[in-house]
Scaffold this motif. Structure first.
Motif, PDB file in Angstrom:
ATOM      1  N   ALA A  11       0.806  -1.224   0.058  1.00  0.00           N
ATOM      2  CA  ALA A  11      -0.008  -0.066  -0.025  1.00  0.00           C
ATOM      3  C   ALA A  11       0.942   1.232   0.030  1.00  0.00           C
ATOM      4  O   ALA A  11       0.428   2.375  -0.586  1.00  0.00           O
ATOM      5  N   ALA A  12       1.852   0.987   0.654  1.00  0.00           N
ATOM      6  CA  ALA A  12       3.061   2.306   0.717  1.00  0.00           C
ATOM      7  C   ALA A  12       3.792   2.579  -0.649  1.00  0.00           C
ATOM      8  O   ALA A  12       4.654   3.424  -0.567  1.00  0.00           O
ATOM      9  N   GLY A  13       3.765   1.571  -1.479  1.00  0.00           N
ATOM     10  CA  GLY A  13       4.354   1.688  -2.815  1.00  0.00           C
ATOM     11  C   GLY A  13       5.668   0.963  -2.738  1.00  0.00           C
ATOM     12  O   GLY A  13       6.767   1.380  -3.440  1.00  0.00           O
ATOM     13  N   SER A  14       5.915  -0.196  -2.171  1.00  0.00           N
ATOM     14  CA  SER A  14       7.030  -0.856  -2.192  1.00  0.00           C
ATOM     15  C   SER A  14       7.301  -1.547  -3.484  1.00  0.00           C
ATOM     16  O   SER A  14       6.269  -2.098  -4.118  1.00  0.00           O
ATOM     17  N   LEU A  15       8.693  -1.545  -3.908  1.00  0.00           N
ATOM     18  CA  LEU A  15       8.839  -2.040  -4.922  1.00  0.00           C
ATOM     19  C   LEU A  15       9.712  -3.378  -4.935  1.00  0.00           C
ATOM     20  O   LEU A  15      10.741  -3.722  -4.154  1.00  0.00           O
ATOM     21  N   LEU A  16       9.336  -4.265  -5.634  1.00  0.00           N
ATOM     22  CA  LEU A  16       9.938  -5.623  -5.625  1.00  0.00           C
ATOM     23  C   LEU A  16      11.172  -5.764  -6.747  1.00  0.00           C
ATOM     24  O   LEU A  16      10.983  -5.393  -7.744  1.00  0.00           O
ATOM     25  N   THR A  17      12.059  -6.246  -5.913  1.00  0.00           N
ATOM     26  CA  THR A  17      13.450  -6.582  -6.852  1.00  0.00           C
ATOM     27  C   THR A  17      13.131  -7.729  -7.678  1.00  0.00           C
ATOM     28  O   THR A  17      12.473  -8.284  -7.644  1.00  0.00           O
ATOM     29  N   ALA A  18      13.987  -7.981  -8.541  1.00  0.00           N
ATOM     30  CA  ALA A  18      13.994  -9.102  -9.556  1.00  0.00           C
ATOM     31  C   ALA A  18      13.907 -10.337  -8.577  1.00  0.00           C
ATOM     32  O   ALA A  18      13.320 -11.343  -9.157  1.00  0.00           O
ATOM     33  N   ALA A  19      14.961 -10.396  -7.783  1.00  0.00           N
ATOM     34  CA  ALA A  19      14.946 -11.506  -6.901  1.00  0.00           C
ATOM     35  C   ALA A  19      13.787 -12.064  -6.247  1.00  0.00           C
ATOM     36  O   ALA A  19      13.329 -13.226  -5.931  1.00  0.00           O
ATOM     37  N   GLU A  20      13.126 -10.928  -5.545  1.00  0.00           N
ATOM     38  CA  GLU A  20      11.910 -11.065  -4.906  1.00  0.00           C
ATOM     39  C   GLU A  20      10.835 -11.435  -6.127  1.00  0.00           C
ATOM     40  O   GLU A  20       9.985 -12.531  -5.621  1.00  0.00           O
ATOM     41  N   GLN A  21      10.667 -11.110  -7.189  1.00  0.00           N
ATOM     42  CA  GLN A  21       9.571 -11.500  -8.109  1.00  0.00           C
ATOM     43  C   GLN A  21      10.058 -13.022  -8.455  1.00  0.00           C
ATOM     44  O   GLN A  21       9.179 -13.694  -8.767  1.00  0.00           O
ATOM     45  N   ALA A  22      11.264 -13.548  -8.555  1.00  0.00           N
ATOM     46  CA  ALA A  22      11.494 -14.600  -9.091  1.00  0.00           C
ATOM     47  C   ALA A  22      11.325 -15.812  -8.028  1.00  0.00           C
ATOM     48  O   ALA A  22      10.841 -16.844  -8.298  1.00  0.00           O
ATOM     49  N   THR A  23      11.772 -15.391  -6.835  1.00  0.00           N
ATOM     50  CA  THR A  23      11.725 -16.556  -5.780  1.00  0.00           C
ATOM     51  C   THR A  23      10.034 -16.349  -4.803  1.00  0.00           C
ATOM     52  O   THR A  23       9.932 -17.193  -4.308  1.00  0.00           O
ATOM     53  N   GLY A  24       9.610 -15.203  -4.877  1.00  0.00           N
ATOM     54  CA  GLY A  24       8.556 -15.064  -3.880  1.00  0.00           C
ATOM     55  C   GLY A  24       8.714 -14.851  -2.503  1.00  0.00           C
ATOM     56  O   GLY A  24       7.817 -14.739  -1.807  1.00  0.00           O
ATOM     57  N   LEU A  25      10.036 -15.058  -2.051  1.00  0.00           N
ATOM     58  CA  LEU A  25      10.602 -14.334  -0.685  1.00  0.00           C
ATOM     59  C   LEU A  25      10.651 -13.055  -0.438  1.00  0.00           C
ATOM     60  O   LEU A  25      11.488 -12.190  -1.046  1.00  0.00           O
ATOM     61  N   ILE A  26       9.806 -12.469   0.066  1.00  0.00           N
ATOM     62  CA  ILE A  26       9.568 -10.894   0.211  1.00  0.00           C
ATOM     63  C   ILE A  26       9.600 -10.582   1.367  1.00  0.00           C
ATOM     64  O   ILE A  26       8.668 -11.023   2.177  1.00  0.00           O
ATOM     65  N   PRO A  27      10.497  -9.623   1.943  1.00  0.00           N
ATOM     66  CA  PRO A  27      10.424  -9.206   3.366  1.00  0.00           C
ATOM     67  C   PRO A  27       9.024  -8.722   3.762  1.00  0.00           C
ATOM     68  O   PRO A  27       8.373  -7.870   2.991  1.00  0.00           O
ATOM     69  N   HIS A  28       8.752  -9.067   5.071  1.00  0.00           N
ATOM     70  CA  HIS A  28       7.428  -8.281   5.542  1.00  0.00           C
ATOM     71  C   HIS A  28       7.520  -7.239   6.273  1.00  0.00           C
ATOM     72  O   HIS A  28       6.843  -5.937   6.193  1.00  0.00           O
ATOM     73  N   SER A  29       8.837  -6.932   6.948  1.00  0.00           N
ATOM     74  CA  SER A  29       9.138  -5.695   7.947  1.00  0.00           C
ATOM     75  C   SER A  29      10.373  -5.008   7.008  1.00  0.00           C
ATOM     76  O   SER A  29      11.295  -5.653   6.524  1.00  0.00           O
ATOM     77  N   TRP A  30      10.154  -3.661   7.044  1.00  0.00           N
ATOM     78  CA  TRP A  30      11.074  -2.864   6.180  1.00  0.00           C
ATOM     79  C   TRP A  30      11.103  -1.674   7.049  1.00  0.00           C
ATOM     80  O   TRP A  30      10.166  -0.887   7.500  1.00  0.00           O
ATOM     81  N   TYR A  31      12.395  -1.354   7.373  1.00  0.00           N
ATOM     82  CA  TYR A  31      12.629   0.067   8.140  1.00  0.00           C
ATOM     83  C   TYR A  31      13.735   0.621   7.539  1.00  0.00           C
ATOM     84  O   TYR A  31      14.953   0.278   7.354  1.00  0.00           O
ATOM     85  N   GLY A  32      13.519   1.917   7.032  1.00  0.00           N
ATOM     86  CA  GLY A  32      14.386   2.782   6.448  1.00  0.00           C
ATOM     87  C   GLY A  32      14.745   4.053   7.284  1.00  0.00           C
ATOM     88  O   GLY A  32      13.787   4.631   7.802  1.00  0.00           O
TER      89      GLY A  32
END
Length: 214
Positions: A142-163
């Motif tokens: 919802a906040a606009g997170s962009l998936l990397t190529a590795a995330e798109q390929a594996t489906g392994l996507i971090p749930h928590s993100w802190y910047g």
């Protein structure tokens, strides 16, 4: 008389049993409190070691990439991270450049992108000039997170993100991102540690202070 005496004994026995149950409940409560205290102390010790490790190995005047590598080595495993990156913002060139990007157990060459596109969470941190914490995968989308190529390929996507932005002012020099596969992985205390680690990196990036003449 025997009936009366037996009734008194039953009442006394019931009272003792109630006292025993209360003591057992109090003991369980104390045991839980003790375990919670031990866990808190363990986390405090870990946080102290993280900060001391960063203080020991970060050096003002080093290039940014080696300093980012030091921070990765210090915090990746203790914080249970899935992904970590350091990105620098070149506001004059309208460019966000990823100097270190570690994902899926290895380093990646993550492509640069235009700051003005404001297309991801990194740009949200820089534009807001304050940390951003994403607790769930749905919140990230919802906040606009962009998936990397590795995330798109594996489906392994971090749930928590802190910047956390690097530096202060209207134009932060970049940001550090900490990510985990766990939902709501970073407590407030852990986020303060991440803030401190990012602050140390920012200070070292600025280099040693210039001596002032009298």
């Amino acid at each position: 008389m025997q009936l009366f005496g037996g009734r008194k004994q039953d009442e006394a026995l019931a009272k003792r049993e109630e006292q025993v149950r209360k003591l057992e409940t109090e003991c369980r409560t104390l045991q839980t409190s003790l375990e919670d205290t031990r866990e808190l102390v363990r986390h405090l010790d870990q946080d102290r070691e993280l900060l001391l490790g960063a203080l020991e190995h970060l050096r003002p005047g080093m290039d940014v990439q080696p300093q980012a590598q030091v921070l990765l080595d210090v915090c990746f495993k203790p914080l249970g991270l899935a992904c970590f990156y350091v990105a620098l913002a070149d506001w004059d060139q309208d460019l966000l450049r990823f100097v270190l990007y570690h994902e899926g157990g290895r380093f990646r060459n993550h492509p640069s992108r235009r700051l003005s596109d404001r297309s991801g969470l990194s740009e949200r941190v820089l534009a807001g000039r304050r940390p951003v914490y994403i607790r769930t995968l749905e919140e990230g989308r919802a906040a606009g997170s962009l998936l990397t190529a590795a995330e798109q390929a594996t489906g392994l996507i971090p749930h928590s993100w802190y910047g956390v932005p690097l530096g202060r002012g209207s134009r932060p020099s970049g940001l550090v991102s900490f990510q985990s596969f766990q939902t709501d992985a970073f407590s407030e205390g852990r986020r303060r540690v991440m803030d401190a680690l990012t602050g140390l990196l920012s200070i070292c990036m600025d280099g040693p202070p210039t001596p002032q003449g009298r």
